[in-house]
Design an enzyme around this catalytic site. Sequence first.
Site, PDB file in Angstrom:
ATOM      1  N   GLY A 123      46.706 -57.117  19.532  1.00  0.00           N
ATOM      2  CA  GLY A 123      47.018 -55.993  20.430  1.00  0.00           C
ATOM      3  C   GLY A 123      47.638 -56.454  21.732  1.00  0.00           C
ATOM      4  O   GLY A 123      47.371 -55.893  22.800  1.00  0.00           O
ATOM      5  N   TYR A 175      34.436 -43.433  21.417  1.00  0.00           N
ATOM      6  CA  TYR A 175      34.810 -44.717  22.041  1.00  0.00           C
ATOM      7  C   TYR A 175      33.540 -45.488  22.405  1.00  0.00           C
ATOM      8  O   TYR A 175      33.396 -46.670  22.087  1.00  0.00           O
ATOM      9  CB  TYR A 175      35.643 -44.424  23.284  1.00  0.00           C
ATOM     10  CG  TYR A 175      36.162 -45.646  24.019  1.00  0.00           C
ATOM     11  CD1 TYR A 175      37.099 -46.499  23.433  1.00  0.00           C
ATOM     12  CD2 TYR A 175      35.745 -45.914  25.324  1.00  0.00           C
ATOM     13  CE1 TYR A 175      37.590 -47.597  24.128  1.00  0.00           C
ATOM     14  CE2 TYR A 175      36.248 -47.004  26.020  1.00  0.00           C
ATOM     15  CZ  TYR A 175      37.167 -47.845  25.417  1.00  0.00           C
ATOM     16  OH  TYR A 175      37.660 -48.924  26.106  1.00  0.00           O
TER      17      TYR A 175
HETATM   18  N1  LIG Z   1      42.706 -50.815  29.942  1.00  0.00           N
HETATM   19  C1  LIG Z   1      41.494 -50.499  30.368  1.00  0.00           C
HETATM   20  O1  LIG Z   1      41.330 -49.878  31.444  1.00  0.00           O
HETATM   21  C2  LIG Z   1      40.293 -50.924  29.560  1.00  0.00           C
HETATM   22  C3  LIG Z   1      39.012 -50.707  30.100  1.00  0.00           C
HETATM   23  C4  LIG Z   1      37.903 -51.075  29.355  1.00  0.00           C
HETATM   24  C5  LIG Z   1      38.055 -51.691  28.120  1.00  0.00           C
HETATM   25  N2  LIG Z   1      39.313 -51.882  27.615  1.00  0.00           N
HETATM   26  C6  LIG Z   1      39.415 -52.481  26.283  1.00  0.00           C
HETATM   27  O2  LIG Z   1      40.337 -53.563  26.293  1.00  0.00           O
HETATM   28  C7  LIG Z   1      41.012 -53.644  25.013  1.00  0.00           C
HETATM   29  C8  LIG Z   1      42.513 -53.599  25.229  1.00  0.00           C
HETATM   30  O3  LIG Z   1      42.820 -52.452  25.977  1.00  0.00           O
HETATM   31  P1  LIG Z   1      44.306 -52.111  26.496  1.00  0.00           P
HETATM   32  O4  LIG Z   1      44.132 -51.258  27.698  1.00  0.00           O
HETATM   33  O5  LIG Z   1      45.150 -53.308  26.556  1.00  0.00           O
HETATM   34  O6  LIG Z   1      44.781 -51.159  25.289  1.00  0.00           O
HETATM   35  P2  LIG Z   1      46.228 -50.559  25.000  1.00  0.00           P
HETATM   36  O7  LIG Z   1      46.031 -49.222  24.362  1.00  0.00           O
HETATM   37  O8  LIG Z   1      47.077 -50.629  26.225  1.00  0.00           O
HETATM   38  O9  LIG Z   1      46.810 -51.587  23.937  1.00  0.00           O
HETATM   39  C9  LIG Z   1      46.320 -51.690  22.633  1.00  0.00           C
HETATM   40  C10 LIG Z   1      47.337 -52.444  21.789  1.00  0.00           C
HETATM   41  O10 LIG Z   1      46.820 -52.500  20.459  1.00  0.00           O
HETATM   42  C11 LIG Z   1      47.901 -52.298  19.566  1.00  0.00           C
HETATM   43  N3  LIG Z   1      47.380 -51.791  18.289  1.00  0.00           N
HETATM   44  C12 LIG Z   1      47.031 -50.520  17.956  1.00  0.00           C
HETATM   45  N4  LIG Z   1      46.638 -50.482  16.680  1.00  0.00           N
HETATM   46  C13 LIG Z   1      46.719 -51.743  16.189  1.00  0.00           C
HETATM   47  C14 LIG Z   1      46.447 -52.339  14.934  1.00  0.00           C
HETATM   48  N5  LIG Z   1      46.007 -51.611  13.891  1.00  0.00           N
HETATM   49  N6  LIG Z   1      46.654 -53.676  14.790  1.00  0.00           N
HETATM   50  C15 LIG Z   1      47.107 -54.412  15.838  1.00  0.00           C
HETATM   51  N7  LIG Z   1      47.400 -53.897  17.046  1.00  0.00           N
HETATM   52  C16 LIG Z   1      47.210 -52.576  17.208  1.00  0.00           C
HETATM   53  C17 LIG Z   1      48.815 -51.308  20.261  1.00  0.00           C
HETATM   54  O11 LIG Z   1      50.148 -51.400  19.746  1.00  0.00           O
HETATM   55  C18 LIG Z   1      48.704 -51.752  21.719  1.00  0.00           C
HETATM   56  O12 LIG Z   1      49.727 -52.679  22.043  1.00  0.00           O
HETATM   57  C19 LIG Z   1      40.438 -52.486  24.180  1.00  0.00           C
HETATM   58  O13 LIG Z   1      39.351 -52.962  23.428  1.00  0.00           O
HETATM   59  C20 LIG Z   1      39.915 -51.524  25.234  1.00  0.00           C
HETATM   60  O14 LIG Z   1      38.873 -50.717  24.738  1.00  0.00           O
HETATM   61  C21 LIG Z   1      40.423 -51.513  28.301  1.00  0.00           C
END
Ligand SMILES: NC(=O)c1ccc[n+]([C@@H]2O[C@H](COP(=O)([O-])OP(=O)(O)OC[C@H]3O[C@@H](n4cnc5c(N)ncnc54)[C@H](O)[C@@H]3O)[C@@H](O)[C@H]2O)c1
Length: 317
Positions: A8, A140
């Site tokens: 991701g 979630y």
């Molecule tokens: N951004 C935040 O504020 C935040 C806060 C708390 C936790 N998180 C956690 O951090 C992690 C990453 O978050 P983020 O903000 O970068 O998410 P994001 O939504 O910006 O990015 C997720 C990425 O995963 C890819 N993806 C989707 N389905 C996929 C699949 N089947 N196989 C491979 N890739 C796939 C998407 O193309 C995207 O590039 C997640 O677990 C999220 O829950 C994020």
Amino acid sequence: MKRVLVTGCLGQIGSELVDRLRKDLGNSNVVATDIRMPQVVKENEIFEILDVMDLDKMRRLAEKYQVDTLIHLAALLSAVAEEKPQMAWNLNMTGLVNALEVAREFDLKFFTPSSIGAFGPDTPKDNTSQDTIQRPTTMYGVTKVAGELLCDYYHTKYGVDTRGVRFPGLISYTTLPGGGTTDYAVDIYYSAIKEGKYTCFIDRGTAMDMMYMPDAIDAIVQLMNADPNRLVHRNAFNISAMSFDPEEIKQSIQKVMPEFEMDYEVDPVRQGIANSWSNSLDTTCAQEEWGFSPKYDLDDMTKDMLVKLQEKLTEKV
Ligand SMILES: NC(=O)c1ccc[n+]([C@@H]2O[C@H](COP(=O)([O-])OP(=O)(O)OC[C@H]3O[C@@H](n4cnc5c(N)ncnc54)[C@H](O)[C@@H]3O)[C@@H](O)[C@H]2O)c1
């Protein structure tokens, strides 16, 4: 952590983490993967298409590149997960189990983020402890609590070196967020620069934990380099750099842009999710066990965001 595979990697966190890892470890030691292609892949950088539901391909890539660490980021975020709960369960859980299996088979160090979404309405809201009630009412949150337990299980049962943090809302200018409840705290800066005003979907008085992306990236690197003997907790550490409500971020922007205005059009779905989360986290365990120490407070972040975003938006014109 010498050679890392990231899933991701094109999302809000991955896009900045991969840049940092390439600087720290060298391009040939970072295997960036996502389900979609990036706009450009530079020479000497490794990018592979990987759907995290495809266990065999994940295995093949771990073997092909002989990685020693897996950082698993692919997931559906809170607001999108509430719209598509079954899909969120499938992706967030099966993707995680696949990644943990690859970590077990190839003896990889493992990182995946949990979230403040792992708390729920019964959790004490202020200065929320590391070990507390976790009964989330969102899909979630359900996947995040299950994920924390699963990562601990792989550590105790199979000895996999799993580590994680409960990220708060992350604020950044490089890549737009992927559909979380705290996204308003990113949107507000874009609107401030483009229009001088913002309509907020989260109500005044709703405090949530937040952190600026440079501190989040530092936290991942620091935790992964931490001495395992010091880690009493593993999955997942409370971390946060600030807690504010929409009025406070508005006032912070007004210190730089006095003419900035904000009104409210509350989205009941995201407001409901926000109401079920903590107001502020106790991060003592992260500080004591691996030296967590964020650099940016709200006003420092606002100043930096407005400068960097202005540069980015001007470049695009
Ligand atoms: N951004 C935040 O504020 C935040 C806060 C708390 C936790 N998180 C956690 O951090 C992690 C990453 O978050 P983020 O903000 O970068 O998410 P994001 O939504 O910006 O990015 C997720 C990425 O995963 C890819 N993806 C989707 N389905 C996929 C699949 N089947 N196989 C491979 N890739 C796939 C998407 O193309 C995207 O590039 C997640 O677990 C999220 O829950 C994020």
